[in-house]
Motif scaffolding. Structure first.
Motif, short mmCIF file in Angstrom:
data_model
loop_
_atom_site.label_atom_id
_atom_site.label_comp_id
_atom_site.label_asym_id
_atom_site.label_seq_id
_atom_site.Cartn_x
_atom_site.Cartn_y
_atom_site.Cartn_z
N TYR A 49 0.82 -1.22 0.00
CA TYR A 49 0.00 0.00 0.00
C TYR A 49 0.86 1.27 0.00
N LEU A 61 -4.80 1.11 7.98
CA LEU A 61 -4.85 0.16 6.86
C LEU A 61 -3.81 -0.95 7.06
N ARG A 85 -12.04 -5.78 -10.77
CA ARG A 85 -12.42 -4.55 -10.05
C ARG A 85 -13.93 -4.33 -10.14
P1 RTP Z 1 -7.79 -1.84 -2.43
O1 RTP Z 1 -6.49 -1.18 -2.87
O2 RTP Z 1 -7.73 -2.35 -1.02
O3 RTP Z 1 -8.22 -2.86 -3.42
O4 RTP Z 1 -8.97 -0.76 -2.43
P2 RTP Z 1 -9.28 0.32 -3.53
O5 RTP Z 1 -8.30 0.23 -4.66
O6 RTP Z 1 -10.72 0.23 -3.85
O7 RTP Z 1 -9.05 1.67 -2.72
P3 RTP Z 1 -7.69 2.46 -2.44
O8 RTP Z 1 -7.93 3.88 -2.78
O9 RTP Z 1 -6.53 1.78 -3.08
O10 RTP Z 1 -7.56 2.38 -0.86
C1 RTP Z 1 -6.96 1.28 -0.23
C2 RTP Z 1 -7.75 0.91 0.99
O11 RTP Z 1 -7.63 1.95 1.94
C3 RTP Z 1 -8.82 2.03 2.71
N1 RTP Z 1 -9.35 3.37 2.64
N2 RTP Z 1 -9.83 4.00 3.69
N3 RTP Z 1 -10.90 5.93 5.43
C4 RTP Z 1 -10.84 6.18 4.14
O12 RTP Z 1 -11.28 7.20 3.64
C5 RTP Z 1 -10.24 5.18 3.27
N4 RTP Z 1 -10.01 5.30 1.97
C6 RTP Z 1 -9.45 4.15 1.58
C7 RTP Z 1 -9.82 1.07 2.12
O13 RTP Z 1 -9.90 -0.08 2.93
C8 RTP Z 1 -9.24 0.75 0.75
O14 RTP Z 1 -9.59 -0.54 0.33
#
Ligand code: RTP
Ligand code: MG
Length: 134
Positions: A49, A61, A85
Motif C-alpha cells: 500500500y 490500513l 475490479r
Molecule cells: P484496495 O487497494 O484495497 O483494493 O482498495 P481500492 O483500490 O478500492 O481503494 P484504495 O484507494 O486503493 O484504498 C486502499 C484501501 O484503503 C482504505 N481506505 N480507507 N478511510 C478512508 O477514507 C479510506 N479510503 C481508503 C480502504 O480499505 C481501501 O480498500
C-alpha cells in the motif's frame, strides 16, 4: 493472458467468505493460477500500500491487513484487472453496486473484504510482492 493480484482481506477470511468470493471470480471466467494463506508482515503491507503512505488512514490500513491471516491469489484471464475490479465494487461499500462483492457483503470502507490491483502496472508490481516465485 492478463493477471491480477487479489487479496481476500482478514475481515473476509475471518467471516468465512473466502469460498464465496473466489467462486465469484471463477464464475466470471477468471482462473486462479496461485493461491495461499498468509499472515502478512508490516513490511509487506507497507510495500503493498506504498501509494497511500501519506494518507491519514495508512496506519489503520496496515494494522488491519496485518491483524489476521488473509488469502492472496493471482487470477488470470482476459481483461482480468478491469473485470475483477468490477466484481469487487467501489472502495466505499456504501457506494458499491448491489451484486458486487463489497456491495453485497460490506458496510465499512476500512473493512471492504477484498483487494484487486487497479492497473496492469500495479498488478505486475503486486504479484512481485506476494508471489515473487511467479
Ligand atoms: P484496495 O487497494 O484495497 O483494493 O482498495 P481500492 O483500490 O478500492 O481503494 P484504495 O484507494 O486503493 O484504498 C486502499 C484501501 O484503503 C482504505 N481506505 N480507507 N478511510 C478512508 O477514507 C479510506 N479510503 C481508503 C480502504 O480499505 C481501501 O480498500
Ligand atoms: Mg487500491
Amino acid at each position: 493472458m492478463d493477471r491480477t493480484l487479489i487479496l481476500v482481506k482478514p475481515d473476509a477470511f475471518a467471516r468465512g467468505l473466502t469460498g464465496e468470493i473466489l467462486a465469484r471470480f471463477e464464475r466470471k471466467g477468471l482462473k486462479i493460477v496461485a493461491l495461499k494463506l498468509v499472515q502478512t508482515s508490516r513490511e509487506t503491507a507497507e510495500t503493498h500500500y506504498a501509494e497511500h503512505k501519506e494518507r491519514p488512514f495508512f496506519g489503520e490500513l496496515v494494522d488491519f491487513i496485518t491483524s489476521a491471516p488473509l488469502v492472496a491469489a493471482v487470477l488470470e484471464g482476459q481483461d482480468v484487472v478491469k473485470g475483477s475490479r468490477q466484481l469487487i465494487g467501489a472502495t466505499n461499500p456504501l457506494e458499491a453496486a448491489t451484486g458486487s462483492i463489497r456491495g453485497d457483503f460490506a458496510i465499512e470502507v476500512g473493512q471492504n473484504l477484498v483487494h484487486g490491483s487497479d492497473s496492469p502496472e500495479s498488478s505486475a508490481r503486486e504479484i512481485g510482492i506476494w508471489f515473487p516465485e511467479l
